[in-house]
Design a protein around this motif. Structure first.
Motif, PDB file in Angstrom:
ATOM      1  N   ASN A 255       0.846  -1.192   0.000  1.00 36.37           N
ATOM      2  CA  ASN A 255       0.000   0.000   0.000  1.00 36.37           C
ATOM      3  C   ASN A 255       0.881   1.241   0.000  1.00 36.37           C
ATOM      4  OD1 ASN A 255      -2.281  -1.605   0.142  1.00 36.37           O
ATOM      5  ND2 ASN A 255      -2.462  -1.447   2.363  1.00 36.37           N
ATOM      6  N   MET A 256       0.631   2.145  -0.944  1.00 40.34           N
ATOM      7  CA  MET A 256       1.415   3.372  -1.060  1.00 40.34           C
ATOM      8  C   MET A 256       0.466   4.564  -1.153  1.00 40.34           C
ATOM      9  SD  MET A 256       4.212   2.148  -3.916  1.00 40.34           S
ATOM     10  CE  MET A 256       5.369   3.464  -3.532  1.00 40.34           C
ATOM     11  N   GLU A 257       0.618   5.532  -0.255  1.00 35.68           N
ATOM     12  CA  GLU A 257      -0.197   6.742  -0.329  1.00 35.68           C
ATOM     13  C   GLU A 257       0.421   7.719  -1.321  1.00 35.68           C
ATOM     14  OE1 GLU A 257      -1.036  10.531   2.456  1.00 35.68           O
ATOM     15  OE2 GLU A 257      -1.777   8.632   3.291  1.00 35.68           O
ATOM     16  N   VAL A 258      -0.406   8.213  -2.217  1.00 36.00           N
ATOM     17  CA  VAL A 258       0.072   9.200  -3.184  1.00 36.00           C
ATOM     18  C   VAL A 258       0.273  10.524  -2.460  1.00 36.00           C
ATOM     19  CG1 VAL A 258      -0.389  10.396  -5.357  1.00 36.00           C
ATOM     20  CG2 VAL A 258      -1.207   8.041  -5.031  1.00 36.00           C
ATOM     21  N   PRO A 259       1.479  11.061  -2.469  1.00 32.37           N
ATOM     22  CA  PRO A 259       1.730  12.329  -1.771  1.00 32.37           C
ATOM     23  C   PRO A 259       1.213  13.510  -2.590  1.00 32.37           C
ATOM     24  CG  PRO A 259       3.715  11.595  -2.873  1.00 32.37           C
ATOM     25  CD  PRO A 259       2.686  10.521  -3.113  1.00 32.37           C
ATOM     26  N   PRO A 260       1.297  14.722  -2.060  1.00 30.04           N
ATOM     27  CA  PRO A 260       0.891  15.891  -2.847  1.00 30.04           C
ATOM     28  C   PRO A 260       1.853  16.127  -4.008  1.00 30.04           C
ATOM     29  CG  PRO A 260       1.763  16.557  -0.700  1.00 30.04           C
ATOM     30  CD  PRO A 260       1.648  15.082  -0.673  1.00 30.04           C
ATOM     31  N   ILE A 261       1.414  15.796  -5.217  1.00 25.77           N
ATOM     32  CA  ILE A 261       2.224  15.921  -6.426  1.00 25.77           C
ATOM     33  C   ILE A 261       1.344  16.464  -7.548  1.00 25.77           C
ATOM     34  CG2 ILE A 261       3.961  14.151  -5.914  1.00 25.77           C
ATOM     35  CD1 ILE A 261       2.268  12.117  -7.383  1.00 25.77           C
ATOM     36  N   PRO A 262       1.946  17.085  -8.566  1.00 27.28           N
ATOM     37  CA  PRO A 262       1.146  17.604  -9.677  1.00 27.28           C
ATOM     38  C   PRO A 262       0.588  16.464 -10.518  1.00 27.28           C
ATOM     39  CG  PRO A 262       3.483  17.863 -10.135  1.00 27.28           C
ATOM     40  CD  PRO A 262       3.379  17.386  -8.722  1.00 27.28           C
ATOM     41  N   PRO A 263      -0.514  16.699 -11.233  1.00 21.50           N
ATOM     42  CA  PRO A 263      -1.113  15.625 -12.034  1.00 21.50           C
ATOM     43  C   PRO A 263      -0.280  15.288 -13.263  1.00 21.50           C
ATOM     44  CG  PRO A 263      -2.273  17.689 -12.400  1.00 21.50           C
ATOM     45  CD  PRO A 263      -1.303  17.942 -11.291  1.00 21.50           C
ATOM     46  N   THR A 264      -0.545  14.119 -13.802  1.00 18.64           N
ATOM     47  CA  THR A 264       0.024  13.715 -15.084  1.00 18.64           C
ATOM     48  C   THR A 264      -0.380  14.726 -16.151  1.00 18.64           C
ATOM     49  OG1 THR A 264      -0.137  11.378 -14.474  1.00 18.64           O
ATOM     50  CG2 THR A 264       0.036  11.885 -16.820  1.00 18.64           C
ATOM     51  N   ASP A 265       0.586  15.194 -16.902  1.00 21.07           N
ATOM     52  CA  ASP A 265       0.265  16.157 -17.962  1.00 21.07           C
ATOM     53  C   ASP A 265       1.411  16.205 -18.957  1.00 21.07           C
ATOM     54  OD1 ASP A 265      -0.672  18.157 -19.577  1.00 21.07           O
ATOM     55  OD2 ASP A 265      -1.128  19.561 -17.960  1.00 21.07           O
ATOM     56  N   PHE A 266       1.163  15.701 -20.145  1.00 16.46           N
ATOM     57  CA  PHE A 266       2.160  15.698 -21.211  1.00 16.46           C
ATOM     58  C   PHE A 266       1.747  16.603 -22.359  1.00 16.46           C
ATOM     59  CE2 PHE A 266       5.710  13.343 -20.184  1.00 16.46           C
ATOM     60  CZ  PHE A 266       6.417  12.891 -21.290  1.00 16.46           C
ATOM     61  N   ASP A 267       0.636  17.338 -22.224  1.00 17.73           N
ATOM     62  CA  ASP A 267       0.116  18.115 -23.335  1.00 17.73           C
ATOM     63  C   ASP A 267       0.068  19.619 -23.097  1.00 17.73           C
ATOM     64  OD1 ASP A 267      -0.218  15.947 -24.910  1.00 17.73           O
ATOM     65  OD2 ASP A 267      -2.399  15.853 -24.780  1.00 17.73           O
ATOM     66  N   THR A 268      -0.233  20.059 -21.885  1.00 18.06           N
ATOM     67  CA  THR A 268      -0.559  21.465 -21.671  1.00 18.06           C
ATOM     68  C   THR A 268       0.644  22.379 -21.834  1.00 18.06           C
ATOM     69  OG1 THR A 268      -2.198  20.690 -20.069  1.00 18.06           O
ATOM     70  CG2 THR A 268      -1.791  23.047 -20.156  1.00 18.06           C
ATOM     71  N   SER A 269       1.783  21.991 -21.270  1.00 23.35           N
ATOM     72  CA  SER A 269       2.999  22.789 -21.375  1.00 23.35           C
ATOM     73  C   SER A 269       3.909  22.203 -22.444  1.00 23.35           C
ATOM     74  CB  SER A 269       3.739  22.822 -20.032  1.00 23.35           C
ATOM     75  OG  SER A 269       5.014  23.422 -20.164  1.00 23.35           O
ATOM     76  N   ASN A 270       4.527  23.079 -23.222  1.00 23.62           N
ATOM     77  CA  ASN A 270       5.528  22.641 -24.192  1.00 23.62           C
ATOM     78  C   ASN A 270       6.923  22.538 -23.596  1.00 23.62           C
ATOM     79  OD1 ASN A 270       3.854  22.519 -26.609  1.00 23.62           O
ATOM     80  ND2 ASN A 270       3.734  24.746 -26.465  1.00 23.62           N
ATOM     81  N   ILE A 271       7.083  23.002 -22.357  1.00 18.13           N
ATOM     82  CA  ILE A 271       8.397  23.057 -21.724  1.00 18.13           C
ATOM     83  C   ILE A 271       8.574  21.952 -20.692  1.00 18.13           C
ATOM     84  CG2 ILE A 271       9.995  24.515 -20.419  1.00 18.13           C
ATOM     85  CD1 ILE A 271       9.420  25.520 -23.238  1.00 18.13           C
ATOM     86  N   VAL A 272       7.557  21.721 -19.868  1.00 18.54           N
ATOM     87  CA  VAL A 272       7.638  20.745 -18.783  1.00 18.54           C
ATOM     88  C   VAL A 272       6.514  19.726 -18.948  1.00 18.54           C
ATOM     89  CG1 VAL A 272       7.581  20.385 -16.292  1.00 18.54           C
ATOM     90  CG2 VAL A 272       8.610  22.474 -17.222  1.00 18.54           C
ATOM     91  N   LYS A 273       6.877  18.434 -18.985  1.00 13.67           N
ATOM     92  CA  LYS A 273       5.900  17.360 -19.143  1.00 13.67           C
ATOM     93  C   LYS A 273       6.140  16.324 -18.049  1.00 13.67           C
ATOM     94  CE  LYS A 273       5.830  18.186 -24.127  1.00 13.67           C
ATOM     95  NZ  LYS A 273       4.444  18.630 -24.256  1.00 13.67           N
TER      96      LYS A 273
END
Length: 405
Positions: A255-273
């Motif tokens: 069991n692993m608790e997901v910590p506070p992290i940004p969501p998966t996103d490979f489309d919105t930013s052209n600089i950071v994915k």
């Protein structure tokens, strides 16, 4: 006494806001001496930036990328021309800014960031401007219920063999079969990932232990479509568990608790994915390569609802989730992935209808019979970030697919 400035967000001390919401706030500017200024204004700014070097000596090269998402300027007094006299005293101003619906989530990394700031500027003629700045968090609303495929189990299988060598020849051992499974393919921060690892070890190598990691994979680009990239792989969480002896079968649950992290996103930013996976590493004798298996998962900003048709009962305007599994042409030997492929984004034009409270994102969401999320500072690993830590929603709820038991 120097000039001071306080920038507050209306009913929002955490300074967290969702893309597509109206940002409101107040400014209190206090000056102890008379000043000539062209104007006093506030700038709401959002941008992505990355910077890294490669090589050494004469072959050392520097690469960087920048992308602006938001640059809204509002004058409280004055403007671009002429001068006005600012007398000593306190001045109170209010401001508001409608955030575009397509903004990427705030992110802080070791060599790059997506950052939003509110900056008050005293435009002083023939002298450096005086400015006061506060960062804030923007969250892209990604509802995992929008993609029904994420409600299906995520499964990856690997058959690992080991080389057996003698004086005359080399051959392969019988396989060690490893199957990793999660009940669903998407989670929100605060939820528990219930991972099950099935091991059937018909090889000649015992596994002393398995290490399970939640992996964040970051791709930095210099610009849209650029082939020049920098990759980072960061282990956010790591747990050790028991192994599997030769000629044995084991069912291992983690069991692993997901910590506070940004969501998966490979489309919105052209600089950071950003994307995520669960990595499972088996420890075998040092003369052999450890079995390594990656199970891609999607992190969203609203969790999958239990036993409910996809998207039922959720607010109009939520964006379709984004899943980033291994591509179909993955070259890893003997890997079978049942994680759904990435869906296409839906039209974002209706984001302004998000029924979130416009002032305080920590106020209850308009979902029936559900507790609102809390907001916690990002987990920073591997030298990420410099000082500011964005805050992300945390959903600490037990469900049929996510339980701490």
């Amino acid at each position: 006494m120097p000039t001071t400035c306080e920038i507050d967000f209306e009913n929002n001390p955490l300074k967290v806001i969702y893309a597509g919401q109206l940002l409101r706030g107040t400014v209190q500017l206090t000056s102890t001496e008379e000043k000539n200024v062209r104007g006093v204004y506030i700038c709401i700014h959002g941008k992505a930036h990355c910077y890294w070097t490669e090589g050494s000596g004469d072959n050392r090269r520097t690469y960087s990328g920048d992308e602006d998402y938001l640059n809204e300027r509002t004058y409280f007094v004055g403007g671009n021309s002429g001068e006005i006299r600012l007398s000593p005293g306190s001045y109170n101003y209010s401001f508001q800014c409608m955030l575009p619906p397509g903004l990427p989530t705030s992110f802080e990394g070791e060599i790059g960031y997506i950052r939003y700031t509110a900056r008050v500027v005293l435009d002083i003629p023939l002298w450096p401007d005086k400015s006061f700045e506060v960062p804030f968090t923007v969250i892209k609303a990604i509802n995992l219920n929008a993609d029904p495929r994420l409600k299906e189990p995520a499964i990856v299988e690997q058959n690992k063999t080991f080389s057996l060598c003698c004086l005359l020849c080399c051959c392969s051992s019988d396989p060690m079969r490893i199957i990793a499974r999660t009940p669903v393919g998407g989670y929100a921060p605060g939820q528990i990932i219930n991972l099950e690892i099935n091991v059937k070890n018909e090889s000649d190598q015992p596994v002393s232990e398995f290490t399970v990691q939640l992996i964040k994979q970051i791709n930095y680009h210099t610009h849209a479509g650029s082939a020049r990239q920098k990759h980072e792989t960061i282990s956010i969480i790591e747990q050790d568990t028991r192994g599997c002896d030769v000629s044995q079968e084991e069912i291992i649950r983690v069991n692993m608790e997901v910590p506070p992290i940004p969501p998966t996103d490979f489309d919105t930013s052209n600089i950071v994915k950003v994307r995520y996976s669960i990595r499972i590493i088996g420890s075998v004798a040092c003369c052999h390569n450890n079995p390594v298996i990656d199970l891609p998962i999607t992190i969203g900003s609203y969790p999958i609802q239990d036993a409910s048709p996809a998207y039922a009962g959720y607010p109009i305007g939520y964006q379709q989730s984004i899943g980033y599994p291994h591509p179909n042409n993955i070259q890893t030997d003997n890997i079978i992935s049942q994680q759904p492929s990435a869906p296409q984004l839906t039209d974002q034009s209706n984001f302004s209808t998000l029924p979130y409270p416009s002032a305080a994102p920590n106020a209850p969401f308009q979902f029936p019979n559900e507790d609102p999320p809390t907001y916690e500072e990002a987990v920073i690993k591997g030298g990420e970030g410099d000082n500011f830590k964005p805050k992300y929603p945390m959903f600490k709820r037990n469900t049929s697919y996510s339980s701490g038991n």
